[in-house]
Design a protein around this motif. Structure first.
Motif, PDB file in Angstrom:
ATOM      1  N   LYS A   1     102.366  -3.249  56.349  1.00  0.00           N
ATOM      2  CA  LYS A   1     101.816  -3.571  57.669  1.00  0.00           C
ATOM      3  C   LYS A   1     100.289  -3.551  57.704  1.00  0.00           C
ATOM      4  CE  LYS A   1     103.755   0.093  59.770  1.00  0.00           C
ATOM      5  NZ  LYS A   1     104.126   1.070  58.697  1.00  0.00           N
TER       6      LYS A   1
ATOM      7  N   ASP B   1     106.330  -0.123  51.243  1.00  0.00           N
ATOM      8  CA  ASP B   1     106.959   0.401  52.456  1.00  0.00           C
ATOM      9  C   ASP B   1     106.973  -0.740  53.468  1.00  0.00           C
ATOM     10  OD1 ASP B   1     107.742   2.078  54.665  1.00  0.00           O
ATOM     11  OD2 ASP B   1     105.634   2.210  55.228  1.00  0.00           O
TER      12      ASP B   1
ATOM     13  N   SER C   1      98.247   8.297  61.317  1.00  0.00           N
ATOM     14  CA  SER C   1      97.368   7.451  60.520  1.00  0.00           C
ATOM     15  C   SER C   1      95.912   7.873  60.745  1.00  0.00           C
ATOM     16  CB  SER C   1      97.588   6.016  60.983  1.00  0.00           C
ATOM     17  OG  SER C   1      97.102   5.092  60.067  1.00  0.00           O
TER      18      SER C   1
ATOM     19  N   GLY D   1      98.917   7.608  55.803  1.00  0.00           N
ATOM     20  CA  GLY D   1      98.093   8.274  56.805  1.00  0.00           C
ATOM     21  C   GLY D   1      96.731   8.759  56.373  1.00  0.00           C
TER      22      GLY D   1
ATOM     23  N   GLU E   1     103.299   6.449  51.198  1.00  0.00           N
ATOM     24  CA  GLU E   1     103.272   5.123  51.815  1.00  0.00           C
ATOM     25  C   GLU E   1     101.870   4.807  52.349  1.00  0.00           C
ATOM     26  OE1 GLU E   1     106.093   5.615  54.996  1.00  0.00           O
ATOM     27  OE2 GLU E   1     107.785   5.922  53.645  1.00  0.00           O
TER      28      GLU E   1
ATOM     29  N   GLY F   1      98.602   2.849  53.415  1.00  0.00           N
ATOM     30  CA  GLY F   1      98.228   1.483  53.764  1.00  0.00           C
ATOM     31  C   GLY F   1      96.722   1.378  53.861  1.00  0.00           C
ATOM     32  N   ARG F   2      96.208   1.966  54.963  1.00  0.00           N
ATOM     33  CA  ARG F   2      94.783   1.881  55.261  1.00  0.00           C
ATOM     34  C   ARG F   2      93.884   2.286  54.082  1.00  0.00           C
ATOM     35  NH1 ARG F   2      92.899   2.683  60.604  1.00  0.00           N
ATOM     36  NH2 ARG F   2      94.875   3.751  61.008  1.00  0.00           N
TER      37      ARG F   2
ATOM     38  N   ARG G   1      91.286  -3.963  66.633  1.00  0.00           N
ATOM     39  CA  ARG G   1      91.130  -2.506  66.641  1.00  0.00           C
ATOM     40  C   ARG G   1      90.080  -1.993  67.636  1.00  0.00           C
ATOM     41  NH1 ARG G   1      89.968   0.451  62.802  1.00  0.00           N
ATOM     42  NH2 ARG G   1      91.545   2.021  63.321  1.00  0.00           N
TER      43      ARG G   1
ATOM     44  N   TYR H   1      91.853   0.373  70.245  1.00  0.00           N
ATOM     45  CA  TYR H   1      91.663   1.820  70.019  1.00  0.00           C
ATOM     46  C   TYR H   1      90.223   2.266  70.225  1.00  0.00           C
ATOM     47  CZ  TYR H   1      95.649   0.580  66.955  1.00  0.00           C
ATOM     48  OH  TYR H   1      96.788   0.068  66.426  1.00  0.00           O
TER      49      TYR H   1
ATOM     50  N   TYR I   1      94.815  -3.488  58.979  1.00  0.00           N
ATOM     51  CA  TYR I   1      95.111  -3.696  60.394  1.00  0.00           C
ATOM     52  C   TYR I   1      94.106  -4.655  61.041  1.00  0.00           C
ATOM     53  CZ  TYR I   1      97.953   0.340  59.233  1.00  0.00           C
ATOM     54  OH  TYR I   1      98.846   1.183  58.621  1.00  0.00           O
TER      55      TYR I   1
ATOM     56  N   MET J   1      97.095  -7.668  62.333  1.00  0.00           N
ATOM     57  CA  MET J   1      97.286  -7.515  63.782  1.00  0.00           C
ATOM     58  C   MET J   1      96.674  -8.683  64.546  1.00  0.00           C
ATOM     59  SD  MET J   1      96.521  -3.436  64.223  1.00  0.00           S
ATOM     60  CE  MET J   1      96.927  -3.314  65.960  1.00  0.00           C
TER      61      MET J   1
HETATM   62  N1  LLP Z   1     104.401   4.722  56.782  1.00  0.00           N
HETATM   63  C1  LLP Z   1     104.793   4.606  58.057  1.00  0.00           C
HETATM   64  C2  LLP Z   1     106.166   4.967  58.419  1.00  0.00           C
HETATM   65  C3  LLP Z   1     103.876   4.161  59.038  1.00  0.00           C
HETATM   66  O1  LLP Z   1     104.273   4.066  60.307  1.00  0.00           O
HETATM   67  C4  LLP Z   1     102.546   3.825  58.674  1.00  0.00           C
HETATM   68  C5  LLP Z   1     101.587   3.341  59.652  1.00  0.00           C
HETATM   69  C6  LLP Z   1     102.192   3.947  57.306  1.00  0.00           C
HETATM   70  C7  LLP Z   1     103.133   4.404  56.394  1.00  0.00           C
HETATM   71  C8  LLP Z   1     100.818   3.604  56.804  1.00  0.00           C
HETATM   72  O2  LLP Z   1      99.846   4.439  57.339  1.00  0.00           O
HETATM   73  P1  LLP Z   1      98.324   4.352  56.831  1.00  0.00           P
HETATM   74  O3  LLP Z   1      98.286   4.860  55.422  1.00  0.00           O
HETATM   75  O4  LLP Z   1      97.908   2.920  56.909  1.00  0.00           O
HETATM   76  O5  LLP Z   1      97.582   5.205  57.781  1.00  0.00           O
HETATM   77  N2  LLP Z   1      97.192  -0.233  63.754  1.00  0.00           N
HETATM   78  C9  LLP Z   1      96.676   1.115  63.639  1.00  0.00           C
HETATM   79  C10 LLP Z   1      97.420   1.896  62.574  1.00  0.00           C
HETATM   80  C11 LLP Z   1      98.891   1.995  62.841  1.00  0.00           C
HETATM   81  C12 LLP Z   1      99.625   2.717  61.740  1.00  0.00           C
HETATM   82  C13 LLP Z   1     101.090   2.603  61.917  1.00  0.00           C
HETATM   83  N3  LLP Z   1     101.868   3.191  60.882  1.00  0.00           N
HETATM   84  C14 LLP Z   1      95.189   1.036  63.355  1.00  0.00           C
HETATM   85  O6  LLP Z   1      94.661  -0.069  63.244  1.00  0.00           O
HETATM   86  O7  LLP Z   1      94.510   2.074  63.281  1.00  0.00           O
END
Ligand code: LLP
Length: 418
Positions: A60, A79, A202, A239, A273, A275-276, A312, A316, A371, A375
């Motif tokens: 995502k 993921d 996150s 996260g 998992e 992402g960011r 974003r 946010y 994102y 998005m």
């Molecule tokens: N795993 C799950 C189940 C998640 O829901 C998410 C993010 C991740 C992994 C990845 O998280 P990361 O490593 O990217 O923090 N659109 C928002 C962020 C939404 C995150 C949703 N879930 C933004 O632009 O800050």
């Protein structure tokens, strides 16, 4: 190492001048550094060392096929949270056995597709979903690998919209009630229990909430083992935060080291998992100044990128660093709000930024790799931006700019007699 450097007044991404990319491909444009993405991913892999693990990139954050393909070649798992993401991962060469499927609303069709594909694991978010997976798996006579997403009730200390590990969130099953759910899963004919999963939020900038969550999950794993349920993997979710402005998130290596220490000698495979932290700082959004405008005591720089390209800040109030692409020695520094052409007051990319710019100048909006494009929308009937991957001194268009015809694809007028 920074992949963005100013040389002779010109901002470069690796060895390509951003102004050259804008001249060739127009704006707005998303530009990514292949080296930066690879470095971040490899930092996870290397820090894991001998620990059995799987780094499942959270699609995502940025679902570009070229990025997924790059990560798949480096050994990433994925993921996913939808059938669409599953198809993308497969199209990009990701291996089914390295895919975990998260999300609170998996449809009948998506579960069927994932079962037929043979993914590594479903991260189950409710008892209703557990029953649905069992039902579908039985019908197909396939055993479904599952892990249950527990809600460890820890405060991730991040923005409320992206915090997911508290009791009041819609995600996961309350950790205190989950042993029974595992027992139910163990009793079902077409489920095979693989792991325990959690994701607490996150853009976390501290290690402590991850460790709190992990401690609770490890206790749960002990309780499960006491009732005869063996767990193969612990999925800690994503996260890890990045630096947008003045945050000091832990380095990937330090974060992994803390987790590994906590895990000790336990024989568990670690799944993450992220992402960011893999893509955010590897990508920028290039935009051109259309107009400068003074209104009251405010100055606006109206640019050709907008909230539809990068949501974003509007959603946010996220802060993104904005700088000029080429030095403008003629212009005087003025404090601007950087806004887009979309008809919404919330359409801004940055506020109160001191910039020496004139009409036609290019701006680079940093930290847009995560994102950003994923998005984006067509709001105000704006075609989505081109995406370009820079590889040292080469650049490749990885997604062409949408055309106006693309915007109307699939639409039709009502027949004349209606
Ligand atoms: N795993 C799950 C189940 C998640 O829901 C998410 C993010 C991740 C992994 C990845 O998280 P990361 O490593 O990217 O923090 N659109 C928002 C962020 C939404 C995150 C949703 N879930 C933004 O632009 O800050």
């Amino acid at each position: 190492m920074s992949h963005f450097q100013r040389r002779n007044g010109q901002l470069h991404i690796d060895n390509v001048a951003l102004a050259d990319l804008a001249a060739e491909h127009g704006t707005p444009a998303y530009i990514y550094s292949k080296a930066a993405i690879s470095e971040q991913f490899l930092a996870y892999q290397q820090a894991m060392g001998e620990q059995s693990h799987l780094i499942c990139y959270a699609v995502k954050a940025n679902c570009s096929l070229a990025i997924l393909n790059l990560l798949a070649k480096l050994g990433a798992g994925f993921d996913i949270v939808s059938g669409g993401e599953l198809e993308r991962v497969l199209a990009a060469g990701g291996l089914p056995q390295n895919i975990v499927f998260s999300g609170v609303g998996k449809s009948h069709e998506e579960i069927t597709l994932a079962l037929r594909t043979g993914i590594h694991c479903f991260n189950v978010e409710s008892t209703a979903e557990l029953e649905r997976i069992q039902h579908i798996a039985q019908g197909l006579d396939i055993v479904a690998p599952i892990s249950i997403r527990v809600n460890p009730d820890v405060d991730a200390g991040t923005h409320p919209y992206i915090s997911t590990g508290l009791k009041e969130n819609k995600f996961g099953i309350e950790i205190d009630a989950v042993v029974e759910v595992y027992q139910r899963a163990a009793s079902l004919s077409h489920l095979s229990i693989k792991g325990v999963d959690c994701h607490i939020g996150s853009q976390l900038t501290e290690i402590a909430p991850f460790i709190d969550a992990m401690d609770r999950v490890l206790l749960l794993i002990d309780r499960l083992s006491e009732v005869g349920i063996a767990i193969e993997h612990l999925d800690l979710g994503g996260g890890l935060g990045v630096r947008y402005q003045d945050e000091h998130p832990p380095a990937i290596g330090d974060y992994i080291q803390a987790i590994r220490q906590r895990l000790g000698a336990r024989n568990l495979r670690l799944i993450l998992e992220p992402g960011r932290s893999i893509v955010a700082n590897a990508g920028v959004l290039l935009t051109k100044v259309e107009y400068l405008k003074a209104a009251g005591d405010k100055n606006f720089a109206i640019v050709d990128a907008a909230m539809n390209d990068m949501l974003r800040p509007a959603l946010y109030e996220a802060w993104l660093d904005i700088e000029t692409v080429s030095d403008n020695k003629q212009a005087k520094a003025v404090v601007y709000d950087i806004v887009g052409p979309v008809c919404e007051t919330g359409d801004f990319l940055g506020k109160q930024r001191s910039l020496a710019i004139a009409e036609g100048d290019l701006l680079c909006i940093h930290s847009c790799g995560a994102y950003g494009m994923s998005m984006s929308s067509n709001y105000n009937s704006r075609p989505r931006a081109v995406e370009i991957m820079v590889d040292d001194c080469d650049s490749h268009v990885i997604k062409t700019r949408e055309s106006r015809a693309d915007l109307m694809r699939g639409e039709s007028l009502l027949p004349d007699n209606h």
